[in-house]
Design a protein around this motif. Structure first.
Motif, PDB file in Angstrom:
ATOM      1  N   ILE A 433       0.970  -1.141   0.056  1.00 25.63           N
ATOM      2  CA  ILE A 433       0.162   0.119  -0.217  1.00 25.63           C
ATOM      3  C   ILE A 433       0.960   1.384   0.005  1.00 25.63           C
ATOM      4  CG2 ILE A 433      -1.780   1.306   1.392  1.00 25.63           C
ATOM      5  CD1 ILE A 433      -2.488  -1.488   2.440  1.00 25.63           C
ATOM      6  N   LEU A 434       1.793   1.067   0.750  1.00 25.39           N
ATOM      7  CA  LEU A 434       2.533   2.522   1.097  1.00 25.39           C
ATOM      8  C   LEU A 434       3.527   2.905  -0.283  1.00 25.39           C
ATOM      9  CD1 LEU A 434       3.857   2.272   4.798  1.00 25.39           C
ATOM     10  CD2 LEU A 434       1.921   3.715   3.877  1.00 25.39           C
ATOM     11  N   PHE A 435       4.112   1.966  -0.625  1.00 27.73           N
ATOM     12  CA  PHE A 435       4.670   1.866  -1.863  1.00 27.73           C
ATOM     13  C   PHE A 435       3.901   2.480  -3.002  1.00 27.73           C
ATOM     14  CE2 PHE A 435       6.087  -0.184  -6.050  1.00 27.73           C
ATOM     15  CZ  PHE A 435       7.360   0.332  -6.078  1.00 27.73           C
ATOM     16  N   GLU A 436       2.817   1.974  -3.200  1.00 30.52           N
ATOM     17  CA  GLU A 436       2.055   2.341  -4.506  1.00 30.52           C
ATOM     18  C   GLU A 436       1.561   3.954  -4.147  1.00 30.52           C
ATOM     19  OE1 GLU A 436      -0.809  -0.199  -6.414  1.00 30.52           O
ATOM     20  OE2 GLU A 436       0.461  -1.769  -6.410  1.00 30.52           O
ATOM     21  N   GLU A 437       1.029   3.827  -2.979  1.00 29.57           N
ATOM     22  CA  GLU A 437       0.526   5.435  -2.787  1.00 29.57           C
ATOM     23  C   GLU A 437       1.569   6.415  -2.683  1.00 29.57           C
ATOM     24  OE1 GLU A 437      -3.113   4.375   0.361  1.00 29.57           O
ATOM     25  OE2 GLU A 437      -1.201   5.247   1.241  1.00 29.57           O
ATOM     26  N   LEU A 438       3.096   6.132  -2.146  1.00 26.92           N
ATOM     27  CA  LEU A 438       4.082   6.995  -2.329  1.00 26.92           C
ATOM     28  C   LEU A 438       4.467   7.200  -3.791  1.00 26.92           C
ATOM     29  CD1 LEU A 438       5.930   9.230  -1.155  1.00 26.92           C
ATOM     30  CD2 LEU A 438       7.410   7.211  -0.506  1.00 26.92           C
ATOM     31  N   MET A 439       4.589   6.300  -4.928  1.00 26.97           N
ATOM     32  CA  MET A 439       4.937   6.284  -6.143  1.00 26.97           C
ATOM     33  C   MET A 439       3.622   7.357  -6.757  1.00 26.97           C
ATOM     34  SD  MET A 439       7.734   5.044  -6.607  1.00 26.97           S
ATOM     35  CE  MET A 439       7.887   4.872  -8.407  1.00 26.97           C
ATOM     36  N   ARG A 440       2.502   7.044  -6.411  1.00 23.84           N
ATOM     37  CA  ARG A 440       1.516   8.166  -6.686  1.00 23.84           C
ATOM     38  C   ARG A 440       1.662   9.274  -6.445  1.00 23.84           C
ATOM     39  NH1 ARG A 440      -2.780   4.571  -6.195  1.00 23.84           N
ATOM     40  NH2 ARG A 440      -3.193   5.782  -4.146  1.00 23.84           N
ATOM     41  N   GLY A 441       2.084   9.343  -5.296  1.00 22.61           N
ATOM     42  CA  GLY A 441       2.211  10.833  -4.414  1.00 22.61           C
ATOM     43  C   GLY A 441       3.498  11.703  -5.261  1.00 22.61           C
ATOM     44  N   HIS A 529      13.522   7.675  -7.179  1.00 20.86           N
ATOM     45  CA  HIS A 529      11.982   7.524  -6.509  1.00 20.86           C
ATOM     46  C   HIS A 529      11.548   6.166  -5.961  1.00 20.86           C
ATOM     47  CE1 HIS A 529      12.135  10.849  -9.242  1.00 20.86           C
ATOM     48  NE2 HIS A 529      11.090  11.253  -8.960  1.00 20.86           N
ATOM     49  N   GLU A 530      11.731   5.119  -6.598  1.00 18.09           N
ATOM     50  CA  GLU A 530      11.445   3.712  -6.380  1.00 18.09           C
ATOM     51  C   GLU A 530      12.235   3.493  -5.090  1.00 18.09           C
ATOM     52  OE1 GLU A 530       9.590   1.062 -10.016  1.00 18.09           O
ATOM     53  OE2 GLU A 530      11.369   0.556  -8.850  1.00 18.09           O
ATOM     54  N   ARG A 531      13.551   3.785  -5.021  1.00 13.96           N
ATOM     55  CA  ARG A 531      14.552   3.481  -4.007  1.00 13.96           C
ATOM     56  C   ARG A 531      13.666   4.092  -2.526  1.00 13.96           C
ATOM     57  NH1 ARG A 531      18.670   2.653  -7.381  1.00 13.96           N
ATOM     58  NH2 ARG A 531      18.961   4.966  -7.652  1.00 13.96           N
ATOM     59  N   ILE A 532      13.585   5.456  -2.570  1.00 15.77           N
ATOM     60  CA  ILE A 532      13.021   5.811  -1.562  1.00 15.77           C
ATOM     61  C   ILE A 532      11.402   5.143  -1.327  1.00 15.77           C
ATOM     62  CG2 ILE A 532      12.069   8.057  -0.668  1.00 15.77           C
ATOM     63  CD1 ILE A 532      14.755   9.497  -1.572  1.00 15.77           C
ATOM     64  N   ALA A 533      10.748   5.148  -2.326  1.00  8.12           N
ATOM     65  CA  ALA A 533       9.284   4.512  -1.952  1.00  8.12           C
ATOM     66  C   ALA A 533       9.200   3.095  -1.320  1.00  8.12           C
ATOM     67  CB  ALA A 533       8.395   4.530  -3.393  1.00  8.12           C
ATOM     68  N   MET A 534      10.329   2.440  -1.951  1.00  3.85           N
ATOM     69  CA  MET A 534      10.486   0.948  -1.461  1.00  3.85           C
ATOM     70  C   MET A 534      11.001   1.150  -0.039  1.00  3.85           C
ATOM     71  SD  MET A 534      12.193  -1.054  -4.450  1.00  3.85           S
ATOM     72  CE  MET A 534      11.143  -1.718  -5.695  1.00  3.85           C
ATOM     73  N   THR A 535      12.294   1.856   0.435  1.00  2.00           N
ATOM     74  CA  THR A 535      12.486   1.817   1.628  1.00  2.00           C
ATOM     75  C   THR A 535      11.357   2.412   2.710  1.00  2.00           C
ATOM     76  OG1 THR A 535      13.774   3.648   1.192  1.00  2.00           O
ATOM     77  CG2 THR A 535      14.999   1.750   1.165  1.00  2.00           C
ATOM     78  N   ARG A 559      -7.585  -0.941   1.482  1.00  2.00           N
ATOM     79  CA  ARG A 559      -6.622  -0.132   0.777  1.00  2.00           C
ATOM     80  C   ARG A 559      -5.716  -1.311  -0.024  1.00  2.00           C
ATOM     81  NH1 ARG A 559      -3.814   3.156   5.164  1.00  2.00           N
ATOM     82  NH2 ARG A 559      -2.352   3.851   3.751  1.00  2.00           N
ATOM     83  N   LEU A 560      -5.308  -2.289   0.682  1.00  2.00           N
ATOM     84  CA  LEU A 560      -4.535  -3.553  -0.100  1.00  2.00           C
ATOM     85  C   LEU A 560      -5.159  -3.619  -1.516  1.00  2.00           C
ATOM     86  CD1 LEU A 560      -2.392  -5.245  -0.098  1.00  2.00           C
ATOM     87  CD2 LEU A 560      -3.754  -7.037   0.783  1.00  2.00           C
ATOM     88  N   PHE A 561      -6.678  -3.947  -1.398  1.00  2.00           N
ATOM     89  CA  PHE A 561      -6.984  -4.405  -2.818  1.00  2.00           C
ATOM     90  C   PHE A 561      -7.535  -3.296  -3.606  1.00  2.00           C
ATOM     91  CE2 PHE A 561      -7.256  -7.928   0.141  1.00  2.00           C
ATOM     92  CZ  PHE A 561      -6.854  -9.040  -0.887  1.00  2.00           C
ATOM     93  N   ALA A 562      -7.191  -2.046  -3.267  1.00  2.00           N
ATOM     94  CA  ALA A 562      -7.330  -0.995  -4.106  1.00  2.00           C
ATOM     95  C   ALA A 562      -6.054  -0.738  -4.731  1.00  2.00           C
ATOM     96  CB  ALA A 562      -7.657   0.280  -3.391  1.00  2.00           C
ATOM     97  N   THR A 563      -4.910  -1.526  -4.517  1.00  2.00           N
ATOM     98  CA  THR A 563      -3.734  -1.264  -5.206  1.00  2.00           C
ATOM     99  C   THR A 563      -3.513  -2.071  -6.376  1.00  2.00           C
ATOM    100  OG1 THR A 563      -2.491  -3.280  -3.985  1.00  2.00           O
ATOM    101  CG2 THR A 563      -2.277  -0.951  -3.081  1.00  2.00           C
ATOM    102  N   HIS A 567      -1.520  -8.837  -4.286  1.00  2.00           N
ATOM    103  CA  HIS A 567      -1.093  -9.974  -3.490  1.00  2.00           C
ATOM    104  C   HIS A 567       0.469 -10.169  -3.401  1.00  2.00           C
ATOM    105  CE1 HIS A 567      -4.600 -10.445  -5.933  1.00  2.00           C
ATOM    106  NE2 HIS A 567      -5.101 -10.914  -4.824  1.00  2.00           N
ATOM    107  N   HIS A 568       1.366  -9.059  -3.682  1.00  2.00           N
ATOM    108  CA  HIS A 568       2.864  -9.046  -3.951  1.00  2.00           C
ATOM    109  C   HIS A 568       3.310  -7.880  -3.217  1.00  2.00           C
ATOM    110  CE1 HIS A 568       1.831 -12.395  -6.848  1.00  2.00           C
ATOM    111  NE2 HIS A 568       1.036 -11.383  -7.202  1.00  2.00           N
ATOM    112  N   ASP A 569       4.354  -8.275  -2.195  1.00  2.00           N
ATOM    113  CA  ASP A 569       4.793  -6.824  -1.503  1.00  2.00           C
ATOM    114  C   ASP A 569       5.941  -6.409  -2.292  1.00  2.00           C
ATOM    115  OD1 ASP A 569       7.087  -8.553  -1.017  1.00  2.00           O
ATOM    116  OD2 ASP A 569       6.884  -8.270   1.387  1.00  2.00           O
ATOM    117  N   VAL A 570       6.833  -5.633  -1.791  1.00  2.00           N
ATOM    118  CA  VAL A 570       7.781  -4.911  -2.734  1.00  2.00           C
ATOM    119  C   VAL A 570       9.158  -5.496  -2.598  1.00  2.00           C
ATOM    120  CG1 VAL A 570       6.997  -2.523  -2.289  1.00  2.00           C
ATOM    121  CG2 VAL A 570       8.702  -3.255  -0.912  1.00  2.00           C
ATOM    122  N   HIS A 571       9.228  -6.685  -1.781  1.00  2.00           N
ATOM    123  CA  HIS A 571      10.481  -7.684  -1.908  1.00  2.00           C
ATOM    124  C   HIS A 571      10.200  -8.575  -2.763  1.00  2.00           C
ATOM    125  CE1 HIS A 571      12.343  -5.763   1.843  1.00  2.00           C
ATOM    126  NE2 HIS A 571      11.049  -5.474   2.145  1.00  2.00           N
ATOM    127  N   GLY A 572       9.066  -8.886  -3.277  1.00  2.00           N
ATOM    128  CA  GLY A 572       8.892  -9.938  -4.136  1.00  2.00           C
ATOM    129  C   GLY A 572       8.575 -11.139  -3.333  1.00  2.00           C
TER     130      GLY A 572
END
Lengths: 592, 371
Positions: A433-441, A529-535, A559-563, A567-572
């Protein structure tokens, strides 16, 4: 003065042309099987001796040829498949250059037996390109080509053949690819009398995969079927992220039913899988593209191994989008089932009716066969596989009962879904959730940021301080208002508030430490961008062990199912593990 | 142990103590209530190890003794009893209760398994009017932090001065501060950081009425009145310097009707982001315009007449923080002050003419607005 330049005799010209088309036994098999498929064969038997070096026999039940055609077929550039230059742009058959059969005949001792339905058959014998004779023979409709002593008259080429085992493997690979492209035909491959492949006509791709590599392999895949706005259709099977391993991948690409190689397209595949699998894992894919007529040029390579797309970017984008869409569906989630459902291809729109004249159109029709669930397993399993993108629809049982969420060990959330139950890892889910929200942000200008009553003062290492200085504006957009204070000290005036238990100081410190030191995660990222969003996602997400209220669980769930890839987190790693009702019923012995 | 107690006394005693008994605990005896009988009557006690509550209730004691029994079951039972005298006896670890023609046996645990209370010496106590303390508690403790990274902020700062008493609570995003003039002498000049859960018990048990006796040991604080006692662990300081962050130069002032503000904010909050609750406040001469935008949901605006004379100002807030602060404002008009969109805002009560407002201030830090 004697003329030094002369026209080559046909036999020599054919030998040279053969060098392009006929490289090794596997290429003979490819050409002959493609001819068989073009003749609308429904079963094709291939037998080789000594890796095909001694003998290759390809027998089919296709339409066969009359005597005149049989003799003409051995002439170079004789083909039934195109007549005018315009036909090249729309060719749907495998062979069309008219050089395969004469090329093979030029470098071997070849016997062609063929008969049209109800007609007397013809046997033609050729050695080194010279026709030795044609005679009547008795046989059913179809064609059998026997190629012996390949390269007997081209010792230079014969020397380059590898061991029988290597050549056999190449034949298996070739036939595998052809079998994946032609589900409605049955294939058999014998080597020195031993059966290597036995593939009955398959109702769908999953069945063919199961026959080729085993049932378990088939259940590692996920179906996809998508059509882009540009009319590029992408269908096939891709490996479920949780099943993919860092082993060599199986990658089979087809366009208009024709196999091709394309490393850039596989790079697009890997892009689509980004963040759903760990770094270094190369998932297997079987992708079938269909592009509007004229959008692909397949006549760029004599063995047709490569193709040229008129709009390559659009094709890559279509492949990426199709895989993303499949990875967003519930079937892509990790499963606890011992026997997961077989993947199914679903096409949203009805396919164009196959044209009876074009045999190749039938070769594409296997999507259609798959569209009606071939294994009418059980209603539950069918329902499980019918997964819409939105799991919420699944989670809410029909009777308007709100999904009951249950927190296990303050770490996992258990939810009922229509197809069974799902377990959500609260930390992984929140990461996604946070990864996708921040990338959108980042795209929209920034995340909401709460000013702090007591600004944080952090003393950093030189490397961490450098990270802050380099990416000050990105941190700002992520919600951290940071003021470099000199002497490796920063003051944080505002911080994002991703959840009520968020600790901004710890999050920022952990982020900076990881960004400064580098990690698998930061190396997997495409840009800063992705590095900061992922961390941020990784360090800021709700931790395992945090008790959540029912409302907080519900919000996390929604919020999870709005991403895009719930079904997958940012670490794979998986965020969701599902257990199907079907599996529960199996375990409790309720059926089967 | 053997005593007879009225149903009402039993119910009252259990209700008073039950709130301090944890519902889920790894130490089974903590979900029990300790019942002790002696010449003075019956004492009921409960604790979750952080705070402890004990209460003396009237009863006819025939034989002294002590036992712990499951608190929740006993309370449920007492609630259903007929209005008859209740007779309680113990045999070993067995607790027996008869009332009318009903009788019950519950399995208890011996008293020595029950944790002992922190010792607080009431000989060096000071006295505080119950209502003053209750008001301070109610007006501030809502603002404590529930996030566990800074334990200090999980407590309420209670400052005792020569002639003034203050309570402060904050979670780092908003703060509540209340001051009370206090003539009572005997109190030490001291800063105490008290868990809000304990203060809630104090307010509940001593909220009105006579003065309360307060005493402290090194790590604990005790409250006492009559037979009722509350003990609590203290949180170790130092508390952040809150005075430094209270703005002195906010020059933009708005006066508004609290009810109207709250109603508008509640409407905005429906459409605001579930996560950040962000609402935009735009002040112009005479008007306040609210607006929210949630990318997934939609948007909303509302205008309200307010008394505002300063330069136009756009500032963002977490609507739930503003609503919470407004809810505790004791007057119907409130005064809001601002400096700039990234600076702290204050909310204070505004007394009607001829009345006086308490010395109360809430502070809310803004959210960054995106353009």
């Amino acid at each position: 003065m004697p003329r030094r330049i002369q026209v080559l005799p046909d036999t020599l010209a054919n030998q040279i042309a053969a060098g392009e088309v006929v490289e090794r036994p596997a290429s003979v098999v490819k050409e002959l099987v493609e001819n068989a498929l073009d003749a609308a064969a429904t079963r094709i038997d291939v037998a080789i001796q000594n890796g095909g070096k001694t003998e290759i026999r390809v027998a089919d039940d296709g339409c066969g040829m009359g005597r005149d055609d049989a003799l003409l077929a051995l002439d170079r550039y004789a083909t039934s498949k195109i007549a005018r230059p315009e036909d090249l742009a729309t060719v749907r058959t495998f062979g069309f250059r008219g050089e395969a059969l004469p090329s093979i005949a030029a470098v071997s001792r070849l016997t062609l037996e063929t008969a049209e339905a109800g007609e007397v058959g013809t046997r033609v014998r050729v050695a080194g390109g010279r026709i030795l004779g044609a005679e009547d023979c008795a046989r059913q409709a179809g064609t059998t080509v026997v190629v012996r002593n390949l390269f007997f008259n081209v010792p230079a080429r014969a020397k380059f053949l590898r061991s029988a085992a290597v050549e056999t493997r190449a034949v298996v690979d070739t036939l595998t690819t052809l079998a994946l492209a032609n589900l409605s035909a049955a294939f058999r491959l014998e080597s020195n009398g031993r059966m290597l492949l036995e593939l009955p006509a398959a109702p769908d791709l999953a069945t063919r995969v199961a026959d080729l590599w085993g049932e378990e392999a088939a259940r590692r895949f996920l179906g996809l079927d998508d059509r882009s706005d540009d009319g590029i259709a992408v269908a096939g099977l891709i490996e479920r992220p949780d099943a993919a391993a860092p082993t060599p991948r199986r990658a089979h690409l087809f366009v208009a039913g024709r196999p091709f190689r394309d490393r850039l397209l596989l790079a697009a595949v890997d892009r689509a899988y980004r963040t759903t699998i760990p770094e270094g894992v190369r998932p297997s894919v079987l992708l079938y593209l269909d592009v509007p007529a004229g959008a692909v040029d397949i006549n760029v390579h004599p063995t047709k191994a490569e193709v040229r797309f008129r709009d390559r970017a659009a094709v890559e984008a279509a492949v990426e989008a199709a895989i993303r869409a499949a990875l967003g569906r519930v079937e892509s989630a990790a499963t606890l089932d011992d026997v997961p459902a077989r993947p199914q291809l679903r096409r949203a729109e009805p396919p164009a009716p196959p044209t009876p004249t074009s045999a190749a159109a039938n070769q594409l029709a296997f999507f259609v066969a798959a569209a009606s669930p071939a294994d009418a397993d059980a209603p539950v399993a069918a329902d499980a596989a019918a997964g819409e993108r939105d799991l919420r629809a699944h989670a809410v049982p029909a009777a308007e009962r709100p999904p009951s969420l249950w927190q296990l060990h303050d770490t996992y959330i258990l939810a009922e879904s229509r197809s069974g139950l799902i377990l959500i890892d609260q930390h992984s889910a929140h990461e996604r959730i946070l990864f996708e929200e921040l990338m959108r942000g980042f795209a929209d200008g920034g995340q909401t940021s709460q000013r702090l009553l007591f600004p944080l003062t952090l003393r950093l290492s030189p490397a961490e301080y450098a990270v802050v200085e380099d990416s000050l504006s990105l941190f700002h957009r992520a919600g951290f208002e940071i003021e470099p204070f000199g002497g490796r000290t920063i003051i944080v005036h505002a911080a994002p508030v991703p959840h009520p238990y968020f600790n901004p100081e710890r999050c920022l410190r952990d982020m900076l430490a990881e960004l400064a030191a580098g990690s698998e995660l930061t190396r997997a990222a495409r840009n800063q961008h992705e590095r900061i969003a992922m961390t941020f996602a990784c360090k800021g997400a709700i931790k395992a062990g945090q008790r959540l209220s029912p409302r907080e669980m519900q919000e996390l769930f929604d919020r999870l199912f709005a991403t895009e890839l719930p079904h997958h987190d940012v670490h794979g790693r998986p965020t969701v593990v599902r257990l199907s009702l079907h599996e529960l019923e199996r375990r409790f012995g309720r059926h089967g | 142990m053997r005593f007879t107690i009225t149903r009402d006394n039993l119910q009252q005693g259990l209700a008073s103590v039950a709130a301090s008994i944890p519902t889920r605990t790894t130490l089974p005896v903590l979900s029990n209530i300790l019942i002790e009988a002696d010449d003075e009557g019956v004492r009921m006690s409960g604790t979750d190890l952080d705070i402890a509550v004990s209460l003396q209730v009237g009863a006819e004691v025939e034989e002294g003794g002590a036992l712990t029994v499951p608190a929740k079951k006993l309370q449920e039972l007492a609630r259903e009893l007929p209005e008859n005298p209740v007779r309680i006896t113990t045999k070993g670890d067995r607790f027996e209760l008869t009332c009318g023609r009903a009788s019950f046996r519950l399995n208890g645990l011996p008293r020595d398994e029950f944790p002992t209370f922190p010792a607080v010496d009431f000989r060096e106590s000071w006295r505080i009017p119950a209502e003053v303390l209750g008001t301070l508690i109610r007006q501030t403790s809502f603002a404590v932090s529930t996030e566990e990274s800074r334990p200090i902020l999980n407590g309420v700062l209670w400052q005792l001065g020569d002639d003034e008493m203050r309570m402060v609570a904050t979670n780092g995003h908003r703060l509540a501060l209340m001051k009370q003039r206090l003539e009572t002498s005997g109190a030490p000049r001291v800063d105490l950081i008290v868990p809000p859960k304990a203060l809630a018990q104090v307010d509940r048990l001593f909220g009105a009425g006579e003065e309360i006796e307060v005493a402290r040991s090194e790590n604990h604080l005790g409250f006492r009145r009559g037979g009722t006692r509350v003990f609590t662990r203290l949180i170790e300081g130092p508390y952040p310097n809150y005075e430094q962050v209270i703005p002195r130069d906010n020059d933009k002032v708005a006066v508004a009707d609290k009810g109207a503000l709250m109603q508008a904010l509640r409407r905005m909050a429906v459409v605001a982001s579930e996560q950040t609750h962000r609402v935009r406040l735009s002040f112009h001469a005479g008007t306040l315009r609210f607006s929210v935008e949630s990318p997934d949901l939609g948007e909303a605006t509302e205008e309200l007449e307010v008394d505002y004379q300063g330069d136009p100002l756009d500032i963002g807030f977490n609507a739930s923080y503003l609503l919470e602060v407004l809810r505790y404002m004791p007057t119907s008009d409130v005064r809001l002050t601002f400096k700039a969109p990234e600076r702290a805002a204050t909310v204070t009560p505004l007394a009607a003419e001829g009345e006086s407002a308490p010395d109360y201030l809430c502070l809310v830090m803004p959210l960054r607005l995106l353009e």
